[in-house]
Design an enzyme around this catalytic site. Structure first.
Site, PDB file in Angstrom:
ATOM      1  N   GLU A  84       5.322 -16.168   0.997  1.00 51.13           N
ATOM      2  CA  GLU A  84       4.667 -15.342  -0.021  1.00 51.13           C
ATOM      3  C   GLU A  84       3.561 -16.187  -0.671  1.00 51.13           C
ATOM      4  O   GLU A  84       3.832 -17.284  -1.147  1.00 51.13           O
ATOM      5  CB  GLU A  84       5.664 -14.915  -1.092  1.00 51.13           C
ATOM      6  CG  GLU A  84       6.917 -14.225  -0.575  1.00 51.13           C
ATOM      7  CD  GLU A  84       8.013 -14.243  -1.631  1.00 51.13           C
ATOM      8  OE1 GLU A  84       7.781 -13.737  -2.744  1.00 51.13           O
ATOM      9  OE2 GLU A  84       9.098 -14.786  -1.330  1.00 51.13           O
ATOM     10  N   ARG A 109       3.752  -7.246   3.149  1.00 50.79           N
ATOM     11  CA  ARG A 109       3.679  -6.579   1.847  1.00 50.79           C
ATOM     12  C   ARG A 109       2.497  -7.136   1.065  1.00 50.79           C
ATOM     13  O   ARG A 109       2.300  -8.352   0.989  1.00 50.79           O
ATOM     14  CB  ARG A 109       4.978  -6.821   1.071  1.00 50.79           C
ATOM     15  CG  ARG A 109       5.034  -6.163  -0.303  1.00 50.79           C
ATOM     16  CD  ARG A 109       6.311  -6.574  -1.018  1.00 50.79           C
ATOM     17  NE  ARG A 109       6.377  -6.058  -2.379  1.00 50.79           N
ATOM     18  CZ  ARG A 109       7.041  -6.625  -3.381  1.00 50.79           C
ATOM     19  NH1 ARG A 109       7.695  -7.773  -3.166  1.00 50.79           N
ATOM     20  NH2 ARG A 109       7.055  -6.096  -4.589  1.00 50.79           N
ATOM     21  N   TYR A 165       0.607  -6.782  -2.747  1.00 44.39           N
ATOM     22  CA  TYR A 165       0.863  -6.227  -4.077  1.00 44.39           C
ATOM     23  C   TYR A 165       0.170  -7.062  -5.142  1.00 44.39           C
ATOM     24  O   TYR A 165      -0.340  -8.157  -4.888  1.00 44.39           O
ATOM     25  CB  TYR A 165       2.363  -6.154  -4.353  1.00 44.39           C
ATOM     26  CG  TYR A 165       3.139  -7.432  -4.126  1.00 44.39           C
ATOM     27  CD1 TYR A 165       3.628  -8.189  -5.177  1.00 44.39           C
ATOM     28  CD2 TYR A 165       3.419  -7.862  -2.830  1.00 44.39           C
ATOM     29  CE1 TYR A 165       4.361  -9.338  -4.962  1.00 44.39           C
ATOM     30  CE2 TYR A 165       4.152  -9.009  -2.595  1.00 44.39           C
ATOM     31  CZ  TYR A 165       4.617  -9.746  -3.669  1.00 44.39           C
ATOM     32  OH  TYR A 165       5.338 -10.890  -3.445  1.00 44.39           O
ATOM     33  N   ASP A 176       0.756  -9.034  -8.436  1.00 36.95           N
ATOM     34  CA  ASP A 176       1.852  -9.681  -9.147  1.00 36.95           C
ATOM     35  C   ASP A 176       1.500  -9.867 -10.618  1.00 36.95           C
ATOM     36  O   ASP A 176       0.356  -9.665 -11.041  1.00 36.95           O
ATOM     37  CB  ASP A 176       2.155 -11.036  -8.494  1.00 36.95           C
ATOM     38  CG  ASP A 176       3.554 -11.525  -8.802  1.00 36.95           C
ATOM     39  OD1 ASP A 176       4.367 -10.729  -9.289  1.00 36.95           O
ATOM     40  OD2 ASP A 176       3.835 -12.705  -8.562  1.00 36.95           O
ATOM     41  N   THR A 209       4.204 -12.325   4.099  1.00 32.50           N
ATOM     42  CA  THR A 209       4.201 -12.089   5.536  1.00 32.50           C
ATOM     43  C   THR A 209       5.415 -11.267   5.942  1.00 32.50           C
ATOM     44  O   THR A 209       6.436 -11.239   5.251  1.00 32.50           O
ATOM     45  CB  THR A 209       4.236 -13.402   6.331  1.00 32.50           C
ATOM     46  OG1 THR A 209       5.537 -14.017   6.171  1.00 32.50           O
ATOM     47  CG2 THR A 209       3.150 -14.362   5.885  1.00 32.50           C
ATOM     48  N   TRP A 219      12.203  -4.274   2.196  1.00 38.90           N
ATOM     49  CA  TRP A 219      12.505  -5.130   3.343  1.00 38.90           C
ATOM     50  C   TRP A 219      13.677  -4.612   4.166  1.00 38.90           C
ATOM     51  O   TRP A 219      13.728  -4.836   5.378  1.00 38.90           O
ATOM     52  CB  TRP A 219      12.789  -6.560   2.886  1.00 38.90           C
ATOM     53  CG  TRP A 219      11.630  -7.212   2.217  1.00 38.90           C
ATOM     54  CD1 TRP A 219      11.500  -7.485   0.886  1.00 38.90           C
ATOM     55  CD2 TRP A 219      10.411  -7.661   2.833  1.00 38.90           C
ATOM     56  NE1 TRP A 219      10.289  -8.072   0.630  1.00 38.90           N
ATOM     57  CE2 TRP A 219       9.586  -8.197   1.801  1.00 38.90           C
ATOM     58  CE3 TRP A 219       9.927  -7.662   4.132  1.00 38.90           C
ATOM     59  CZ2 TRP A 219       8.330  -8.725   2.043  1.00 38.90           C
ATOM     60  CZ3 TRP A 219       8.673  -8.178   4.388  1.00 38.90           C
ATOM     61  CH2 TRP A 219       7.885  -8.711   3.352  1.00 38.90           C
TER      62      TRP A 219
END
Length: 466
Positions: A9, A55, A57, A59, A68, A424
């Site tokens: 991430e 994903r 987004y 934050d 990933t 997920w």
């Protein structure tokens, strides 16, 4: 190296600047909302699972973040990791016309880094799937010394300010850590987060969530970071014991290690005595080789293991000798240090020159003005992916993990015009929440229940007007 699901991430730094240098209309929060506006206009919230299984987004703190898809090969992971940059650059391209049309044109800049000019920190989180075991916390505690000292190999390099003095150190992220092991993330910023959220069958698996690492720019550094960690986890699962390498004070140690470019200053150990970061890394490397029976000269040794061990050894040798030239095209801290030294010599200036700060920021800039593409094309930064692999990773999930199932569901739903609630492990229809499917096996690439769920989506598609 055994098969293991891994994901990264990445939180990106973001700023907006005017052409004139005057304060922009868009602060970071407004610029981030503008960046994600295309997703909102298409009816999608700024938190979406993509066709490639990943994903994207927004934050907390106006940080774009890309996670990933689940990967079980370094080739997939590196391409997926790099495609986060590509996806955000595509979004940024759509903001250009609006920002260029302002009386004082503005531009959004995105960075792969971990700290801003005000000292705020944002992270790069690594996730490794582990088999569930009762002694997880003890295992995590034993890994602390590895992660504290790993930064001398895979830190992104940083100019650290202490009062009026600037000095080069290994890591941007190291001195933002405040606890060794904890279930919290933002309050204490631990090296290892122990929150039990496996994102898989909780009876079989657990997720090691590491939040102390830097966001790397050079792909070879990311490869070493994830590769050496995967080998250490393999060895731990085969019985490697690191309890004798427990640090007396991990938070003091991570700061000492970060500031010591020789990597040879001694650190107090919990059970007495002192070892340097180099000592600890060399011992861990040797134990990994011994426990796993690795011989990189044996034809049976897989290519990834051979490459990880080779770079790990060469990096430690470079630090031991004080000559980083053998790795200054592969490891971020050494590449960046070389750039700084060359710039200081060429411009006859010092570290506090504002142009040096701009140089370092450009190193992390993922846009067309960043240094990475030029360094890679000139052979001054080692690249492991191709443009074709990255473009493919932006639209296609890895075929050897659960991400393939998620991607298939998303593709079918988008084709049928059906909205999903998806994460997920679960997907359900917005218009019929009772119709859902679970994907608890991260290694699964086939699923009868997923096939049935997709058939239901396609049945709706068959009745759509042409």
């Amino acid at each position: 190296m055994r098969r293991r699901v891994v994901g990264i991430e990445t939180e990106y730094g973001l700023t907006c600047a005017t052409r004139s240098g005057a304060p922009p209309i868009h602060d970071a929060d407004a610029a981030a909302r503008l960046l994600f506006a295309p997703l909102a206009l298409s009816g999608r919230a700024p938190n979406v699972y993509l066709r490639n299984g990943g994903r994207l987004y927004l934050d907390v703190g106006a940080h774009p973040e890309y996670a990933t898809a689940e990967c079980d090969s370094f080739e997939d992971l590196l391409a997926q990791h790099r495609c986060g940059d590509e996806l955000l650059n595509q979004l940024n391209d759509r903001t250009r016309a609006e920002l260029e049309g302002l009386a004082d044109p503005e531009r959004i800049y995105l960075f792969r880094n971990n700290v801003d000019s005000a000292g705020n920190s944002f992270g790069c989180h690594e996730n490794y799937l582990l088999h569930r075991r009762r002694d997880f916390r003890q295992v995590a505690q034993g890994l602390v010394a590895f992660f504290v000292t790993r930064l001398v190999l895979v830190g992104a390099g940083h100019l650290r300010r202490s009062g009026n003095k600037l000095s080069y150190c290994f890591s941007q992220r190291a001195e933002q850590m405040w606890e060794a092991v904890s279930s919290a993330t933002t309050r204490t910023r631990p090296i290892i987060n122990t929150r039990d959220e496996p994102l898989a069958d909780a009876g079989q698996y657990r997720r090691l969530h590491v939040i102390s690492g830097d966001t790397n720019v050079c792909e070879a550094t990311t490869f070493l970071k994830v590769g050496m960690t995967s080998l250490v986890l393999d060895a731990v699962e085969d019985g490697m014991n690191l309890s004798d390498l427990e640090l007396a004070d991990p938070m003091l140690a991570i700061r000492q290690v970060n500031q010591d470019l020789s990597a040879q200053v001694k650190i107090p150990m919990a059970h007495g005595g002192e070892l340097s970061a180099l000592d600890i890394q060399e011992r861990i490397l040797q134990r990994v080789v011994d426990v796993l029976g690795i011989d990189i000269n044996d034809s049976s040794c897989d290519a990834s293991t051979r490459q990880v061990i080779d770079l790990w050894r060469r990096a430690l040798a470079a630090l031991r000798s004080g000559d980083w030239s053998s790795v200054d095209r592969e490891l971020d801290f050494a590449i960046k240090f070389r750039l700084i030294q060359e710039y200081l010599k060429r411009k006859q200036t010092t570290l506090d020159d504002p142009r040096v700060a701009r140089l370092l920021l450009s190193y992390h800039d993922i846009g067309p003005n960043g240094l990475r593409s030029g360094l890679e094309s000139s052979g001054l930064m080692r690249r492991l992916t191709t443009e074709e692999q990255v473009q493919q990773a932006c639209i296609q999930a890895p075929r050897s993990t659960r991400a393939h199932l998620r991607s298939s569901i998303i593709n079918a739903a988008e084709t049928a015009g059906i909205e999903l609630a998806i994460d997920w492990v679960r997907a359900s229809r917005i218009d019929d929440p009772g119709r859902y499917v679970l994907m608890n096996d991260p290694f699964a690439t086939e699923s009868e229940s997923v096939d049935q769920f997709i058939s239901g989506l396609r049945a709706r598609d068959e009745f759509l007007p042409a």
